[in-house]
Design a protein around this motif. Structure first.
Motif, mmCIF file in Angstrom:
data_model
loop_
_atom_site.group_PDB
_atom_site.id
_atom_site.type_symbol
_atom_site.label_atom_id
_atom_site.label_comp_id
_atom_site.label_asym_id
_atom_site.label_seq_id
_atom_site.Cartn_x
_atom_site.Cartn_y
_atom_site.Cartn_z
ATOM 1 N N TRP A 168 8.009 -4.300 -33.351
ATOM 2 C CA TRP A 168 6.834 -4.051 -34.198
ATOM 3 C C TRP A 168 6.015 -5.339 -34.351
ATOM 4 N N THR B 74 4.280 -6.447 -31.107
ATOM 5 C CA THR B 74 3.168 -5.563 -30.778
ATOM 6 C C THR B 74 1.976 -5.804 -31.699
ATOM 7 N N ASP B 75 2.224 -6.041 -32.981
ATOM 8 C CA ASP B 75 1.106 -6.295 -33.878
ATOM 9 C C ASP B 75 0.484 -7.661 -33.599
ATOM 10 N N ARG C 260 -1.748 -7.101 -30.736
ATOM 11 C CA ARG C 260 -2.994 -6.453 -31.183
ATOM 12 C C ARG C 260 -3.980 -7.486 -31.727
ATOM 13 N N GLN C 261 -3.490 -8.416 -32.521
ATOM 14 C CA GLN C 261 -4.369 -9.404 -33.128
ATOM 15 C C GLN C 261 -4.915 -10.404 -32.113
ATOM 16 N N THR D 222 -1.047 0.103 -29.840
ATOM 17 C CA THR D 222 -0.507 1.100 -30.764
ATOM 18 C C THR D 222 1.006 0.987 -30.853
ATOM 19 N N THR D 223 1.542 1.114 -32.058
ATOM 20 C CA THR D 223 2.981 1.226 -32.260
ATOM 21 C C THR D 223 3.295 2.618 -32.792
ATOM 22 N N ASN E 269 -3.501 1.882 -34.780
ATOM 23 C CA ASN E 269 -2.544 0.771 -34.757
ATOM 24 C C ASN E 269 -1.090 1.192 -34.899
ATOM 25 N N GLU E 270 -0.821 2.155 -35.772
ATOM 26 C CA GLU E 270 0.565 2.586 -35.943
ATOM 27 C C GLU E 270 0.625 4.011 -36.468
#
Length: 256
Positions: free
Chosen positions: A175, A178-179, A182-183, A192-193, A246-247
């Protein structure tokens, strides 16, 4: 690992989607659903017999939808293998639109059981496997000016329960990675998670610790079908280019 090197044209309205861990469970459901929706799916896993059976089951669907399923053996713990998985797909189709990092293992146990080899296996597949996919696909997405990363994490990325400390640790890492991706990514790349709750799958079959296996029987009493996760993933992929989902957390109504 190899794919037919003949370039295949794919309409812009359809996607070229790579899925790891596609031989069973969520990965299998995701691959089958995306073929029904008309996409070209490169289904990767170590169990080639399962992939061949999946390709056979989806052949008629693919003929109707215009999609296709292309089985490829890949071991996500091998960086070169994952690199070839992505490169071969790009060479065949001219682009890669989506990488679904789904491969995962879950041999739960208490820490005092000291099943260190199983801890290592979870780290190798659930964390290093994800990183290998990012390392292979990110340069491709950057060069072509777009792409979509999808990580299949777990509700274990948001909570910790006894026997699941290492598993939850790997899924929290998935998680977080992956975030962070994204940033850091250019806005042309979506990230996307998907965090599933209890889903009917083979994940629990890898549990060797007797206590953890018994507890999991009760925990998994109200599992949902993996196509529920495939539907959530399909929703994220179908959004307009300026929308980044995003999630998504998906779990059984009885899992509180």
């Amino acid at each position: 690992m190899s794919m037919n090197r003949t370039t295949t044209d794919v309409p812009a309205s359809r996607k070229v989607i790579l899925v790891t861990g596609a031989s069973s469970g969520i990965g299998e459901a995701v691959a089958a659903r995306l073929v029904r929706e008309g996409h070209q799916v490169v289904a990767g896993a170590r169990r080639t017999d399962r992939l061949a059976a999946l390709a056979e089951r989806t052949a008629q669907t693919a003929a109707r939808s215009g999609g296709g399923l292309h089985p490829v053996r890949v071991d996500v713990t091998d960086r070169d293998d994952v690199g070839a998985f992505v490169e071969d797909a790009r060479d065949r189709f001219g682009r890669v639109d989506v990488l679904v990092s789904n491969a995962g293992v879950m041999p739960l146990s208490r820490l005092d059981a000291l099943l260190v080899e199983e801890w290592d296996r979870m780290i190798d597949v659930n964390v290093r496997g994800l990183l290998h996919g990012i390392a292979a696909a990110l340069p491709v997405f950057t060069a072509q000016g777009g792409g979509h990363f999808v990580t299949v994490a777990s509700i274990g990325a948001h909570e910790v329960v006894p026997t699941a400390a290492v598993y939850c640790g790997t899924k929290y890492a998935a998680w977080a990675i992956t975030d962070g991706l994204r940033q850091e990514c250019d806005p042309s790349i979506r990230v996307t998670t998907i965090s599933p709750g209890v889903v009917a799958s083979e994940l629990a079959d890898s549990i060797t610790d007797p206590g953890a296996a018994q507890a999991m029987q009760t925990y998994r009493a109200h599992a949902i079908d993996p196509d529920a996760i495939a539907g959530a993933l399909s929703y994220a992929l179908a959004q307009p280019a300026d929308v980044d989902v995003n999630e998504i957390v998906v779990r059984p109504v009885r899992q509180r």
